[in-house]
Motif scaffolding. Structure first.
Motif, mmCIF file in Angstrom:
data_model
loop_
_atom_site.group_PDB
_atom_site.id
_atom_site.type_symbol
_atom_site.label_atom_id
_atom_site.label_comp_id
_atom_site.label_asym_id
_atom_site.label_seq_id
_atom_site.Cartn_x
_atom_site.Cartn_y
_atom_site.Cartn_z
ATOM 1 N N GLN A 9 3.920 -12.223 18.734
ATOM 2 C CA GLN A 9 2.507 -12.232 18.375
ATOM 3 C C GLN A 9 1.912 -10.847 18.545
ATOM 4 O OE1 GLN A 9 0.228 -15.501 20.002
ATOM 5 N NE2 GLN A 9 -1.572 -14.206 20.255
ATOM 6 N N PRO A 10 1.219 -10.316 17.533
ATOM 7 C CA PRO A 10 0.658 -8.967 17.625
ATOM 8 C C PRO A 10 -0.500 -8.913 18.609
ATOM 9 C CG PRO A 10 -0.151 -10.052 15.669
ATOM 10 C CD PRO A 10 0.888 -10.972 16.258
ATOM 11 N N LEU A 11 -0.740 -7.741 19.155
ATOM 12 C CA LEU A 11 -1.879 -7.592 20.055
ATOM 13 C C LEU A 11 -3.186 -7.648 19.274
ATOM 14 C CD1 LEU A 11 -2.637 -7.133 23.035
ATOM 15 C CD2 LEU A 11 -2.759 -4.689 22.535
ATOM 16 N N LEU A 12 -3.166 -7.132 18.051
ATOM 17 C CA LEU A 12 -4.401 -7.080 17.257
ATOM 18 C C LEU A 12 -4.144 -7.509 15.823
ATOM 19 C CD1 LEU A 12 -7.360 -4.774 17.227
ATOM 20 C CD2 LEU A 12 -6.022 -4.823 15.122
ATOM 21 N N SER A 13 -5.110 -8.233 15.275
ATOM 22 C CA SER A 13 -5.072 -8.632 13.867
ATOM 23 C C SER A 13 -6.131 -7.849 13.095
ATOM 24 C CB SER A 13 -5.346 -10.132 13.715
ATOM 25 O OG SER A 13 -4.380 -10.897 14.400
ATOM 26 N N VAL A 14 -5.695 -7.198 12.034
ATOM 27 C CA VAL A 14 -6.601 -6.514 11.109
ATOM 28 C C VAL A 14 -6.846 -7.459 9.941
ATOM 29 C CG1 VAL A 14 -6.949 -4.521 9.608
ATOM 30 C CG2 VAL A 14 -5.592 -4.283 11.714
ATOM 31 N N ILE A 15 -8.097 -7.760 9.655
ATOM 32 C CA ILE A 15 -8.367 -8.607 8.494
ATOM 33 C C ILE A 15 -9.010 -7.766 7.395
ATOM 34 C CG2 ILE A 15 -8.604 -10.613 10.001
ATOM 35 C CD1 ILE A 15 -11.689 -10.193 8.414
ATOM 36 N N ILE A 16 -8.482 -7.919 6.182
ATOM 37 C CA ILE A 16 -9.001 -7.195 5.016
ATOM 38 C C ILE A 16 -9.301 -8.210 3.914
ATOM 39 C CG2 ILE A 16 -8.641 -5.323 3.360
ATOM 40 C CD1 ILE A 16 -6.541 -4.148 5.190
ATOM 41 N N PRO A 17 -10.524 -8.764 3.881
ATOM 42 C CA PRO A 17 -10.905 -9.626 2.760
ATOM 43 C C PRO A 17 -11.151 -8.753 1.536
ATOM 44 C CG PRO A 17 -12.748 -9.361 4.279
ATOM 45 C CD PRO A 17 -11.591 -8.617 4.875
ATOM 46 N N THR A 18 -10.708 -9.200 0.370
ATOM 47 C CA THR A 18 -10.817 -8.331 -0.797
ATOM 48 C C THR A 18 -11.134 -9.114 -2.062
ATOM 49 O OG1 THR A 18 -9.682 -6.586 -2.074
ATOM 50 C CG2 THR A 18 -8.337 -8.452 -1.333
ATOM 51 N N TYR A 19 -11.802 -8.426 -2.990
ATOM 52 C CA TYR A 19 -12.048 -8.990 -4.315
ATOM 53 C C TYR A 19 -12.233 -7.863 -5.326
ATOM 54 C CZ TYR A 19 -14.011 -11.368 -8.333
ATOM 55 O OH TYR A 19 -14.220 -11.824 -9.611
ATOM 56 N N ASN A 20 -11.286 -7.741 -6.224
ATOM 57 C CA ASN A 20 -11.421 -6.922 -7.427
ATOM 58 C C ASN A 20 -11.718 -5.442 -7.163
ATOM 59 O OD1 ASN A 20 -11.209 -6.945 -10.237
ATOM 60 N ND2 ASN A 20 -13.429 -7.015 -10.516
ATOM 61 N N ARG A 21 -11.091 -4.881 -6.135
ATOM 62 C CA ARG A 21 -11.231 -3.448 -5.861
ATOM 63 C C ARG A 21 -9.844 -2.864 -5.595
ATOM 64 N NH1 ARG A 21 -16.155 -4.173 -1.523
ATOM 65 N NH2 ARG A 21 -17.889 -4.291 -2.993
ATOM 66 N N PRO A 22 -8.948 -2.895 -6.554
ATOM 67 C CA PRO A 22 -7.548 -2.524 -6.301
ATOM 68 C C PRO A 22 -7.357 -1.117 -5.750
ATOM 69 C CG PRO A 22 -8.000 -2.684 -8.662
ATOM 70 C CD PRO A 22 -9.167 -3.278 -7.964
ATOM 71 N N GLU A 23 -8.064 -0.147 -6.290
ATOM 72 C CA GLU A 23 -7.870 1.235 -5.827
ATOM 73 C C GLU A 23 -8.402 1.428 -4.416
ATOM 74 O OE1 GLU A 23 -6.026 3.580 -7.203
ATOM 75 O OE2 GLU A 23 -5.515 2.013 -8.654
ATOM 76 N N TYR A 24 -9.569 0.882 -4.160
ATOM 77 C CA TYR A 24 -10.130 0.977 -2.812
ATOM 78 C C TYR A 24 -9.262 0.203 -1.823
ATOM 79 C CZ TYR A 24 -14.540 2.825 -4.744
ATOM 80 O OH TYR A 24 -15.499 3.588 -5.367
ATOM 81 N N LEU A 25 -8.787 -0.968 -2.244
ATOM 82 C CA LEU A 25 -7.959 -1.790 -1.369
ATOM 83 C C LEU A 25 -6.715 -1.026 -0.931
ATOM 84 C CD1 LEU A 25 -7.140 -4.474 -0.030
ATOM 85 C CD2 LEU A 25 -6.117 -5.140 -2.225
ATOM 86 N N LYS A 26 -6.095 -0.329 -1.854
ATOM 87 C CA LYS A 26 -4.887 0.437 -1.528
ATOM 88 C C LYS A 26 -5.176 1.453 -0.433
ATOM 89 C CE LYS A 26 -1.051 2.827 -3.790
ATOM 90 N NZ LYS A 26 -0.504 3.285 -5.087
ATOM 91 N N GLN A 27 -6.325 2.117 -0.520
ATOM 92 C CA GLN A 27 -6.701 3.101 0.494
ATOM 93 C C GLN A 27 -6.995 2.435 1.833
ATOM 94 O OE1 GLN A 27 -9.726 5.922 -0.980
ATOM 95 N NE2 GLN A 27 -9.110 5.368 -3.054
#
Length: 324
Positions: A9-27
């Motif tokens: 089990q990881p110490l920390l969870s990063v959550i990245i909710p996303t919608y229709n921003r492929p270039e920004y999401l990659k960054q």
């Protein structure tokens, strides 16, 4: 598709909710993957984007990433809370899909939490950048001043209701690490909507635990045409209405919490201000009768020229009133 980290089990969870921003999401994903603190899982929850970002996620070839795609659009709030509920870590941090973290964001915010179990969260300051990712020094400085982080000293604040809910120094949306078990993620009401971050501030501060402030800019918040604060402006009255309704719900909750009685006058003032904002949004949608009711409610709390002007215009023809 769901990629699972088969390790402990990881110490920390990063959550990245996303919608229709492929270039920004990659960054955004890259800034999470490249953290110097690596005991993490990264949860990317796609809200049924027209362009499936699965290929972007897989391009990182990182077993720490878990990807989930909704079969239909759940709405921003539901998708975000779903990602929080998927988290397995002792701590959780939200990274919006158009924002970025500095490489040492987690490395500097997790240690205070590990050292002190009486902390609900740790937070930092942040940069403001434009659509292309260029840091805007002037806006960054203005933001730090507006939210009173420029003079906030490093250390523990307990209680921290005032800096979280009045000064709004804490940004749980992209610049904080939260102790996950402080919040019941299944009990957050849907009415919170787009104001989920300020509601998380509320839940954390009412826990009685403290907050640790690290006075360095460790995240980058992107200001662009699709930013929520931009969408809530004149060009999108429906976004303005949704945001105002969410804010009003939050302030109503805060006003009834006896543990925050010393802040009630501020919450009442903000409720009146947001009531006027909601009235303006309704008027721009030519829903004049509904708008008028909110202007009257606002005036009962405080008399402001903005509210009076809105009320008077609500009696004019809809095409005229909608220009306010």
């Amino acid at each position: 598709m769901l990629q699972k980290n088969e390790n402990k089990q990881p110490l920390l969870s990063v959550i990245i909710p996303t919608y229709n921003r492929p270039e920004y999401l990659k960054q955004a994903i890259a800034s999470a993957v490249n953290q110097t603190f690596d005991d993490i899982e990264i949860i990317v929850s796609d809200n049924c984007s027209p362009q499936n970002p699965q290929a972007i996620v897989e391009s990182f070839n990182d077993s720490r990433i878990r990807f989930s795609r909704n079969s239909s659009n759940l709405g921003m709030f539901a998708n975000t809370i779903k990602a929080f509920r998927m988290a397995q870590g002792k701590y959780v941090a939200s990274l919006l899909d158009d924002d970025m973290w500095e490489k040492d964001f987690l490395a500097k915010l997790i240690p205070p939490l590990e050292a002190n179990p009486d902390l609900a969260l740790a937070f930092c300051d942040h940069y403001l950048m434009d659509a292309q990712g260029n840091i805007d020094d002037r806006l960054t400085q203005e933001c730090s001043q507006l939210y009173k982080r420029n003079h906030l000293q490093e250390g523990i604040y307990q209680p921290f209701s005032r800096i979280a809910l009045v000064d709004k120094s804490v940004s749980t949306a992209t610049a904080a690490v939260i102790r996950r078990n402080v919040i019941d993620w299944n009990a957050i009401p849907a009415e919170v909507g787009g104001s989920w971050d300020i509601y998380l501030n509320y839940l954390c501060s009412r826990s009685g635990l403290g907050a640790y402030y690290y006075p360095e800019k460790l995240t980058r918040y992107r200001v662009h045409e699709q930013t929520d604060t931009m969408l809530s402006g004149k060009r999108d009255p429906q976004a303005k209405i949704r945001k105002a309704q969410a804010d009003m719900f939050c302030y109503q909750q805060f006003m009834t919490d006896e543990r925050l009685s010393d802040l009630k006058p501020y919450f009442q003032q903000q409720w009146a201000h947001v009531s006027t904002t909601l009235g303006i949004g309704l008027m721009r949608s030519q829903r004049l009768k509904e708008a008028r009711a909110y202007f009257w409610s606002s005036l009962k709390e405080s008399i402001k020229l903005r509210t009076l002007a809105g009320l008077m215009l609500s009696f004019t023809p809809p095409k005229i009133a909608s220009k306010f």
